[in-house]
Design a protein around this motif. Structure first.
Motif, PDB file in Angstrom:
ATOM      1  N   CYS A 173      -1.195   3.198  -5.060  1.00  0.00           N
ATOM      2  CA  CYS A 173      -2.587   3.526  -4.781  1.00  0.00           C
ATOM      3  C   CYS A 173      -2.707   5.026  -4.483  1.00  0.00           C
ATOM      4  O   CYS A 173      -1.723   5.714  -4.257  1.00  0.00           O
ATOM      5  CB  CYS A 173      -3.102   2.689  -3.613  1.00  0.00           C
ATOM      6  N   GLY A 174      -3.954   5.480  -4.464  1.00  0.00           N
ATOM      7  CA  GLY A 174      -4.206   6.879  -4.130  1.00  0.00           C
ATOM      8  C   GLY A 174      -4.264   7.768  -5.355  1.00  0.00           C
ATOM      9  O   GLY A 174      -4.813   7.394  -6.388  1.00  0.00           O
ATOM     10  N   SER A 175      -3.678   8.932  -5.217  1.00  0.00           N
ATOM     11  CA  SER A 175      -3.742   9.971  -6.248  1.00  0.00           C
ATOM     12  C   SER A 175      -3.305   9.463  -7.618  1.00  0.00           C
ATOM     13  O   SER A 175      -2.396   8.646  -7.727  1.00  0.00           O
ATOM     14  CB  SER A 175      -2.859  11.143  -5.819  1.00  0.00           C
ATOM     15  N   SER A 176      -3.951  10.016  -8.661  1.00  0.00           N
ATOM     16  CA  SER A 176      -3.669   9.596 -10.035  1.00  0.00           C
ATOM     17  C   SER A 176      -2.367  10.164 -10.585  1.00  0.00           C
ATOM     18  O   SER A 176      -2.001   9.863 -11.716  1.00  0.00           O
ATOM     19  CB  SER A 176      -4.818  10.053 -10.938  1.00  0.00           C
TER      20      SER A 176
ATOM     21  N   ASP B  72       1.429   4.546  -1.312  1.00  0.00           N
ATOM     22  CA  ASP B  72       0.593   5.423  -2.138  1.00  0.00           C
ATOM     23  C   ASP B  72       1.455   6.428  -2.886  1.00  0.00           C
ATOM     24  O   ASP B  72       2.629   6.628  -2.551  1.00  0.00           O
ATOM     25  CB  ASP B  72      -0.442   6.131  -1.264  1.00  0.00           C
TER      26      ASP B  72
ATOM     27  N   ASP C 136       1.379   9.620  -2.915  1.00  0.00           N
ATOM     28  CA  ASP C 136       1.864  10.761  -2.119  1.00  0.00           C
ATOM     29  C   ASP C 136       3.245  10.442  -1.546  1.00  0.00           C
ATOM     30  O   ASP C 136       4.089  11.327  -1.416  1.00  0.00           O
ATOM     31  CB  ASP C 136       0.912  11.065  -0.951  1.00  0.00           C
ATOM     32  N   GLN C 137       3.470   9.168  -1.195  1.00  0.00           N
ATOM     33  CA  GLN C 137       4.771   8.783  -0.656  1.00  0.00           C
ATOM     34  C   GLN C 137       5.820   8.718  -1.769  1.00  0.00           C
ATOM     35  O   GLN C 137       6.990   9.019  -1.553  1.00  0.00           O
ATOM     36  CB  GLN C 137       4.680   7.427   0.054  1.00  0.00           C
TER      37      GLN C 137
ATOM     38  N   ASP D 250       2.322  -5.270  -2.290  1.00  0.00           N
ATOM     39  CA  ASP D 250       0.970  -5.269  -2.831  1.00  0.00           C
ATOM     40  C   ASP D 250       0.400  -3.854  -2.943  1.00  0.00           C
ATOM     41  O   ASP D 250       0.638  -3.009  -2.095  1.00  0.00           O
ATOM     42  CB  ASP D 250       0.101  -6.083  -1.858  1.00  0.00           C
ATOM     43  N   ASN D 251      -0.386  -3.632  -4.003  1.00  0.00           N
ATOM     44  CA  ASN D 251      -1.181  -2.399  -4.139  1.00  0.00           C
ATOM     45  C   ASN D 251      -0.312  -1.146  -4.214  1.00  0.00           C
ATOM     46  O   ASN D 251      -0.722  -0.069  -3.783  1.00  0.00           O
ATOM     47  CB  ASN D 251      -2.181  -2.292  -2.973  1.00  0.00           C
TER      48      ASN D 251
ATOM     49  N   ASN E  62       0.802  -1.233   0.000  1.00  0.00           N
ATOM     50  CA  ASN E  62       0.000   0.000   0.000  1.00  0.00           C
ATOM     51  C   ASN E  62       0.835   1.283   0.000  1.00  0.00           C
ATOM     52  O   ASN E  62       0.465   2.260   0.656  1.00  0.00           O
ATOM     53  CB  ASN E  62      -0.948   0.019   1.209  1.00  0.00           C
TER      54      ASN E  62
ATOM     55  N   SER F  42       0.585  -6.754  -7.027  1.00  0.00           N
ATOM     56  CA  SER F  42      -0.476  -6.008  -7.693  1.00  0.00           C
ATOM     57  C   SER F  42      -0.094  -4.538  -7.698  1.00  0.00           C
ATOM     58  O   SER F  42       0.673  -4.083  -6.849  1.00  0.00           O
ATOM     59  CB  SER F  42      -1.826  -6.189  -6.979  1.00  0.00           C
ATOM     60  N   LEU F  43      -0.622  -3.821  -8.686  1.00  0.00           N
ATOM     61  CA  LEU F  43      -0.424  -2.374  -8.763  1.00  0.00           C
ATOM     62  C   LEU F  43      -1.801  -1.724  -8.783  1.00  0.00           C
ATOM     63  O   LEU F  43      -2.752  -2.294  -9.329  1.00  0.00           O
ATOM     64  CB  LEU F  43       0.328  -1.991 -10.042  1.00  0.00           C
TER      65      LEU F  43
ATOM     66  N   ARG G 150      -4.735   0.598 -10.107  1.00  0.00           N
ATOM     67  CA  ARG G 150      -5.115   0.686 -11.522  1.00  0.00           C
ATOM     68  C   ARG G 150      -4.478   1.858 -12.265  1.00  0.00           C
ATOM     69  O   ARG G 150      -3.893   1.674 -13.330  1.00  0.00           O
ATOM     70  CB  ARG G 150      -6.651   0.800 -11.646  1.00  0.00           C
ATOM     71  N   ILE G 151      -4.610   3.065 -11.711  1.00  0.00           N
ATOM     72  CA  ILE G 151      -4.164   4.235 -12.486  1.00  0.00           C
ATOM     73  C   ILE G 151      -2.643   4.216 -12.608  1.00  0.00           C
ATOM     74  O   ILE G 151      -2.089   4.491 -13.681  1.00  0.00           O
ATOM     75  CB  ILE G 151      -4.666   5.551 -11.849  1.00  0.00           C
TER      76      ILE G 151
END
Lengths: 453, 177
Positions: B66-69, B16, B18-19, B62-63, B14, B89-90, B92-93
């Motif tokens: 995520c978050g901002s596009s 994101d 922003d990080q 995983d993931n 996770n 997994s990544l 989607r955007i």
């Protein structure tokens, strides 16, 4: 005989220009929203590589939303790029003064048509799924692609029906439903899916509440959320600036009424929620899936890294957590209904910590002022600002310092989201308002009777 | 196309955007130097990067993304020098943005294979044949989207859409009638 279709399938089929290799399709885009922060890279691509060519400028809308007014020369330059381009290319522009967060402004102007497709280079574009639209966030390159070609490439998502029965009660709001969906699915449980919201609870929600719910579909990783069109939708659309009028509206509304799932449509997955079991909810962690009941505690099995960042211990009652700031704003919860609810809590009371109230659009701001809500907020000692995304993405008007703890009506509590080192607890506007009064996480029900003048 | 290099392991779920690229830099107009901001929003992020100079492959949890596009997250990874990202997994955007910028998104769902990628000192990723090798042995296979794989190997997402404008216009004429 045609097979029964989901609502999403109906919108998909109506926009599928052609199937492409793999699971992909070329999907026609009815509305492309461009804003000043992440729009300029797309504008630059179109202008430098394609001579400024646009598929159809009338399908575009440009909004100054993230940092309004510009806070420095760099953000001023971005706003200038957007407005110069919009004027040159004949694109409808909402500039400083009639600005708003695009996911608030676009619906209030009637610019999202039920059953349409919308892209924007912002992940919270899913908000507009409340209108039975297929609305989703994309990167700046894909945005440029849609501006140029009027279409984009989409891998067909699966569809999960999120069936919500019964009614929100006991102080639970649409925000608590949204946090509940994210908590149940997990922070990535919706990845690869469109969440199709259904059930009598959804039918009983206002359009603003449906927008709050769809807004957070992305926080479960979902491509977007979508709600069926009903008389609530149609009544919202009536009389909007860009809605058709008279006979044309009635014809449009008749078509919109078909934007519901067929009985017996098959879904790839289903999540069932009893709204009667939902309670006011607050996040304790560093993603929106990490939440607990307001009356509860930080879970004993909480992720250690999240607790370390948030400087919290397992077992801590949420209502004992002291705060440094409260923020009401964002595309999740800064519409007029949110402001009315927060004002009802703050009326006749005083805030104990710096509290910032940022309306979702200038139109929302003006409506709030017609109702005297700005006086309620300011009498309580809160700062009443102009419309902008502002503090939510840590850009302006309320950015946190390292270690500061803020309760916020927004959508993301990631590390550093509202400012490097800042800590964010997500909650509904009423819980944020009550917490502002108490200076710690608090429920409206525990406030003493207000001192009314 | 083969991507071969040292591996930077970031076994955290996770993470994101922003990080990956803090919001405060989104007002930068020029894309130059984005790599210098990479992971600035992640506690310990810059130190982690400095621990593996020359890594062109990043293996994440995983993931991721995520978050901002914000496409800036991918631009910063590419500007820093990363050519491929390996994940269970990544988001989607982020996944789409990776394809559109030539950052090879390698999805390895099998936990053992993913752990092997995390543990490897070096990896060799064969994009055309969709295989990952470590120390000469194949340790995982992956699948790329057949259409977007072409964009990775030959570029041209925008050119592809530009070539479809007439198709789209013809479709809208049928739609109206």
């Amino acid at each position: 005989m045609t097979a029964e279709r989901t609502l999403f399938a109906k919108v998909w089929d109506a926009h599928r220009v052609r199937d492409l290799p793999g699971n992909n399709a070329l999907i026609f885009i009815d509305r492309t929203v461009v804003y000043e922060l992440l729009g300029p890279p797309a504008i630059e691509q179109i202008e430098t590589r394609y001579g400024g060519a646009l598929y159809d400028p009338r399908r575009l809308v440009a909004v100054n939303d993230h940092v309004v007014p510009a806070k420095d020369s760099s953000t001023a330059e971005q706003a200038q790029v957007l407005r110069t381009w919009a004027r040159k290319r004949g694109v409808l522009l909402y500039d400083v003064g009639e600005n708003g967060i695009c996911h608030v402004l676009v619906p209030e102007r009637g610019l999202v048509v039920p059953g349409s497709t919308v892209v924007c280079s912002d992940s919270h574009t899913c908000t507009l799924g409340a209108f039975g639209a297929f609305a989703f966030g994309v990167g700046s390159t894909a945005l440029a692609g849609a501006m140029l070609s009027g279409a984009t490439i989409v891998a067909r998502p699966k569809v999960m029906r999120v069936f919500v029965r019964s009614r929100l009660q006991g102080g639970a709001t649409a925000k608590d439903l949204a946090l509940g969906v994210v908590a149940r699915l997990g922070f990535k449980g919706g990845t690869g899916y469109v969440l199709e919201f259904a059930g009598d609870c959804i039918a009983a929600l206002s359009m603003e509440e449906r927008m709050t719910l769809c807004n957070m579909a992305i926080e479960a990783g979902a491509t977007t959320g979508i709600c069926a069109v009903d008389e609530v939708t149609i009544s919202y659309m009536r009389g909007r600036e860009f809605s058709p009028g008279g006979e044309a509206f009635e014809r449009a509304a008749a078509a919109w009424r078909t934007l519901v799932a067929d009985d017996g449509a098959a879904y790839d997955a289903e999540l069932r929620i009893d709204a009667g079991e939902l309670v006011p909810t607050v996040t304790w962690g560093t993603n929106p899936g990490q939440s607990a009941p307001l009356e509860g505690i930080v879970p004993h099995d909480a992720e250690p890294a999240a607790l370390a960042y948030m400087e919290l211990e397992p077992g801590t009652p949420l209502r004992s957590i002291a705060l440094d700031q409260a923020f009401i704003g964002s595309c999740t919860n800064a519409r007029i209904g949110d402001l009315r609810a927060a004002a009802a809590v703050l009326a006749g009371r005083k805030v104990a910590i710096p509290t910032i109230v940022t309306p979702g659009s200038q139109a929302v701001k003006r409506q709030a002022e017609r109702e005297g809500l700005h006086d309620v907020f300011q009498d309580a000692g809160a700062l009443w600002t102009h419309a902008t995304c502002g503090a939510c993405p840590g850009l302006s008007t309320g950015v946190l310092a390292p270690g500061m703890r803020c309760i916020s009506s927004t959508n993301r509590n990631f590390p550093g989201r509202m400012g490097a080192g800042g800590r964010v607890h997500l909650a509904s506007p009423v819980v944020v308002a009550a917490s502002a009064v108490m200076g710690r996480i608090a429920s409206p029900s525990e406030l003493e009777a207000p001192v009314l003048a | 196309m083969i991507v071969e290099s040292r591996v930077l392991a970031l076994p955290r779920a996770n993470v994101d955007t922003d990080q990956v690229f803090p919001g405060k830099y989104l007002s930068l107009i020029s894309r130059e130097g984005f790599g210098e901001k990479l992971f600035e929003g992640m506690p310990g992020g810059r130190e982690l990067l400095a621990s593996k100079p020359g890594a062109r492959i990043i293996v994440v949890g995983d993931n991721f993304g995520c978050g901002s596009s914000r496409e800036h997250a991918v631009w910063a990874l590419v500007d820093y020098g990363f050519k491929a990202i390996v994940a269970p997994s990544l988001a989607r955007i982020f996944h789409e943005n990776a394809y559109n910028n030539g950052l090879v998104p390698v999805i390895v769902r099998d936990p053992q294979a993913h752990a092997a990628c995390l543990a490897a000192e070096r990896l060799s990723i064969d994009v055309a044949n969709e295989t990952i090798r470590a120390e000469g042995c194949e340790i995982a296979r992956f699948e790329l989207d057949p259409l977007k794989k072409e964009f990775l190997l030959r570029g041209g997402f925008m050119e592809y859409l530009a070539s479809k404008v007439d198709t789209v216009r013809a479709w809208t004429r049928r739609r109206v009638s």
